[in-house]
Design an enzyme around this catalytic site. Structure first.
Site, PDB file in Angstrom:
ATOM      1  N   GLY A  96      -5.719  -5.641   0.458  1.00 15.18           N
ATOM      2  CA  GLY A  96      -5.200  -5.842   0.980  1.00 15.18           C
ATOM      3  C   GLY A  96      -4.129  -4.321   0.994  1.00 15.18           C
ATOM      4  O   GLY A  96      -3.890  -3.754   1.824  1.00 15.18           O
ATOM      5  N   GLU A 140       0.751  -2.084  -3.164  1.00  8.49           N
ATOM      6  CA  GLU A 140       0.609  -3.270  -2.320  1.00  8.49           C
ATOM      7  C   GLU A 140       1.005  -3.513  -1.345  1.00  8.49           C
ATOM      8  O   GLU A 140       1.386  -2.446  -0.450  1.00  8.49           O
ATOM      9  CB  GLU A 140       1.471  -4.242  -3.521  1.00  8.49           C
ATOM     10  CG  GLU A 140      -0.031  -4.724  -4.623  1.00  8.49           C
ATOM     11  CD  GLU A 140      -0.345  -5.623  -3.888  1.00  8.49           C
ATOM     12  OE1 GLU A 140      -0.992  -6.044  -2.620  1.00  8.49           O
ATOM     13  OE2 GLU A 140      -1.112  -7.120  -5.005  1.00  8.49           O
ATOM     14  N   ASP A 141       0.502  -4.096  -1.283  1.00  7.33           N
ATOM     15  CA  ASP A 141       0.482  -4.750   0.647  1.00  7.33           C
ATOM     16  C   ASP A 141       1.915  -5.172   0.973  1.00  7.33           C
ATOM     17  O   ASP A 141       2.860  -5.956   1.134  1.00  7.33           O
ATOM     18  CB  ASP A 141      -0.564  -5.804   1.161  1.00  7.33           C
ATOM     19  CG  ASP A 141      -1.566  -6.843   0.099  1.00  7.33           C
ATOM     20  OD1 ASP A 141      -0.772  -6.719  -1.052  1.00  7.33           O
ATOM     21  OD2 ASP A 141      -1.971  -7.285   0.405  1.00  7.33           O
ATOM     22  N   ASP A 164       5.123 -11.035  -3.246  1.00  9.82           N
ATOM     23  CA  ASP A 164       5.587 -12.320  -2.947  1.00  9.82           C
ATOM     24  C   ASP A 164       6.365 -13.094  -3.555  1.00  9.82           C
ATOM     25  O   ASP A 164       7.406 -13.069  -3.930  1.00  9.82           O
ATOM     26  CB  ASP A 164       4.087 -13.369  -2.272  1.00  9.82           C
ATOM     27  CG  ASP A 164       4.573 -14.544  -2.063  1.00  9.82           C
ATOM     28  OD1 ASP A 164       5.726 -14.649  -1.219  1.00  9.82           O
ATOM     29  OD2 ASP A 164       3.372 -15.059  -2.128  1.00  9.82           O
ATOM     30  N   LYS A 224       8.589 -10.187   0.294  1.00 10.06           N
ATOM     31  CA  LYS A 224       9.184 -11.760   0.652  1.00 10.06           C
ATOM     32  C   LYS A 224      10.099 -12.020  -0.896  1.00 10.06           C
ATOM     33  O   LYS A 224       9.198 -12.896  -1.761  1.00 10.06           O
ATOM     34  CB  LYS A 224       8.623 -12.517   0.787  1.00 10.06           C
ATOM     35  CG  LYS A 224       7.818 -12.887   1.891  1.00 10.06           C
ATOM     36  CD  LYS A 224       6.637 -14.150   1.980  1.00 10.06           C
ATOM     37  CE  LYS A 224       5.263 -13.619   3.174  1.00 10.06           C
ATOM     38  NZ  LYS A 224       4.798 -14.674   2.651  1.00 10.06           N
ATOM     39  N   PHE A 279       4.047 -16.750   7.128  1.00  8.70           N
ATOM     40  CA  PHE A 279       2.717 -16.585   6.646  1.00  8.70           C
ATOM     41  C   PHE A 279       2.178 -14.960   7.302  1.00  8.70           C
ATOM     42  O   PHE A 279       1.473 -15.427   8.546  1.00  8.70           O
ATOM     43  CB  PHE A 279       1.630 -17.044   6.754  1.00  8.70           C
ATOM     44  CG  PHE A 279       0.483 -16.960   5.964  1.00  8.70           C
ATOM     45  CD1 PHE A 279       0.168 -17.538   4.460  1.00  8.70           C
ATOM     46  CD2 PHE A 279      -0.398 -16.489   6.115  1.00  8.70           C
ATOM     47  CE1 PHE A 279      -1.050 -17.069   3.796  1.00  8.70           C
ATOM     48  CE2 PHE A 279      -2.080 -16.260   5.314  1.00  8.70           C
ATOM     49  CZ  PHE A 279      -2.191 -16.121   3.937  1.00  8.70           C
ATOM     50  N   ARG A 322      -7.494  -8.628   8.234  1.00  8.34           N
ATOM     51  CA  ARG A 322      -7.010  -7.035   8.080  1.00  8.34           C
ATOM     52  C   ARG A 322      -6.380  -6.263   8.810  1.00  8.34           C
ATOM     53  O   ARG A 322      -5.663  -5.262   8.475  1.00  8.34           O
ATOM     54  CB  ARG A 322      -8.048  -7.352   6.468  1.00  8.34           C
ATOM     55  CG  ARG A 322      -7.665  -7.379   5.685  1.00  8.34           C
ATOM     56  CD  ARG A 322      -8.491  -7.240   4.216  1.00  8.34           C
ATOM     57  NE  ARG A 322      -8.981  -8.812   3.019  1.00  8.34           N
ATOM     58  CZ  ARG A 322      -8.488  -8.751   2.379  1.00  8.34           C
ATOM     59  NH1 ARG A 322      -7.027  -8.856   2.286  1.00  8.34           N
ATOM     60  NH2 ARG A 322      -8.292  -9.862   1.798  1.00  8.34           N
TER      61      ARG A 322
HETATM   62  P1  IMP Z   1       2.179 -12.653  -5.480  1.00  2.57           P
HETATM   63  O1  IMP Z   1       2.960 -14.181  -5.302  1.00  2.57           O
HETATM   64  O2  IMP Z   1       3.265 -12.022  -5.449  1.00  2.57           O
HETATM   65  O3  IMP Z   1       1.175 -12.442  -7.069  1.00  2.57           O
HETATM   66  O4  IMP Z   1       1.133 -11.837  -4.666  1.00  2.57           O
HETATM   67  C1  IMP Z   1      -0.174 -12.269  -4.442  1.00  2.57           C
HETATM   68  C2  IMP Z   1      -0.646 -12.305  -3.343  1.00  2.57           C
HETATM   69  O5  IMP Z   1      -1.150 -13.215  -2.414  1.00  2.57           O
HETATM   70  C3  IMP Z   1      -0.466 -11.093  -2.382  1.00  2.57           C
HETATM   71  O6  IMP Z   1      -0.811 -10.139  -2.751  1.00  2.57           O
HETATM   72  C4  IMP Z   1      -1.082 -11.223  -0.992  1.00  2.57           C
HETATM   73  O7  IMP Z   1      -2.815 -10.894  -1.637  1.00  2.57           O
HETATM   74  C5  IMP Z   1      -1.021 -12.675  -1.184  1.00  2.57           C
HETATM   75  N1  IMP Z   1       0.282 -13.009  -0.352  1.00  2.57           N
HETATM   76  C6  IMP Z   1       1.180 -13.178  -0.525  1.00  2.57           C
HETATM   77  N2  IMP Z   1       1.915 -13.672   0.527  1.00  2.57           N
HETATM   78  C7  IMP Z   1       0.724 -13.481   1.929  1.00  2.57           C
HETATM   79  C8  IMP Z   1       0.696 -13.442   3.227  1.00  2.57           C
HETATM   80  O8  IMP Z   1       2.269 -13.844   4.412  1.00  2.57           O
HETATM   81  N3  IMP Z   1       0.244 -13.775   4.083  1.00  2.57           N
HETATM   82  C9  IMP Z   1      -0.687 -13.139   2.973  1.00  2.57           C
HETATM   83  N4  IMP Z   1      -1.471 -12.670   2.024  1.00  2.57           N
HETATM   84  C10 IMP Z   1       0.026 -13.109   1.000  1.00  2.57           C
HETATM   85 MG    MG Z   2      -2.584  -8.337  -3.041  1.00  2.00          MG
END
Ligand code: IMP
Ligand code: MG
Length: 173
Positions: A41, A96-97, A100, A128, A149, A162
């Site tokens: 991402g 990072e993208d 979350d 987020k 999402f 993507r």
């Molecule tokens: P984390 O929950 O911060 O560890 O995020 C883990 C990964 O979940 C991110 O790097 C994204 O690849 C994916 N992710 C989290 N939220 C979204 C979303 O809204 N759409 C698509 N991918 C997401």
């Molecule tokens: Mg990611």
């Protein structure tokens, strides 16, 4: 075909990336920046951001995946592809993208810090914050997004979308 509603236009993203690039160039003036892109991402944002940074930049890529069940609080992630180069003594920025829950990044940043970079920063296109369960210090953020999402600009739904040039939300029909 999923129903996707645009929430951040390509034009706004480009403008914001230019701003962040200028800010980073100013704050790292006189230094070299080693950018670490988190696959897959983060790759789209990394490339666009790198083009807007005027100080010397080097790039490396890393791929990680969550280990075990999502709800475990261990926050352990598995390194699927490690870096090609050492980061010791370098000015490192993880790209990072989205942040979350913060689970991936809190683990990754801790692991990279142990490799003794001169400095370590985090830049994310999207944040987020309402979903955070693991504390992460974010140095540069493109946009804060609500708890929906997101797809596009590197973010996928089942590996699709993507390549969308804008940031969208999947809307239930
Ligand atoms: P984390 O929950 O911060 O560890 O995020 C883990 C990964 O979940 C991110 O790097 C994204 O690849 C994916 N992710 C989290 N939220 C979204 C979303 O809204 N759409 C698509 N991918 C997401
Ligand atoms: Mg990611």
């Amino acid at each position: 075909m999923d129903n996707i509603r645009e929430i951040i236009s390509e034009r706004r993203i480009n403008k914001r990336i230019k701003e962040i690039g200028a800010q980073i160039s100013e704050e790292y003036a006189g230094k070299e920046l080693h950018m670490i892109s988190v696959l897959k991402g983060g790759a789209f944002f990394t490339c666009e951001l790198a083009k807007r940074i005027s100080i010397p930049v080097t790039l490396d890529f890393m791929s990680v995946s969550s280990y075990g069940d999502e709800k475990s609080s261990s926050g352990v992630v598995k390194i699927v592809k490690d870096l090609d180069e050492s980061i010791e003594g370098r000015h490192v920025m993880v790209i990072e993208d989205i942040v979350d829950s913060g689970r991936t990044l809190s683990y990754l940043m801790k692991m990279l810090r142990e490799r003794k970079p001169e400095s370590l920063a985090l830049c994310t296109l999207l944040d987020k914050p309402s979903r955070r369960t693991h504390e992460v210090h974010v140095d540069y953020t493109g946009f804060e997004v609500p708890d929906v999402f997101i797809v596009g600009y590197g973010l996928d739904y089942a590996q699709k979308y993507r390549n969308l040039p804008f940031i969208g939300e999947i809307v239930e029909e």
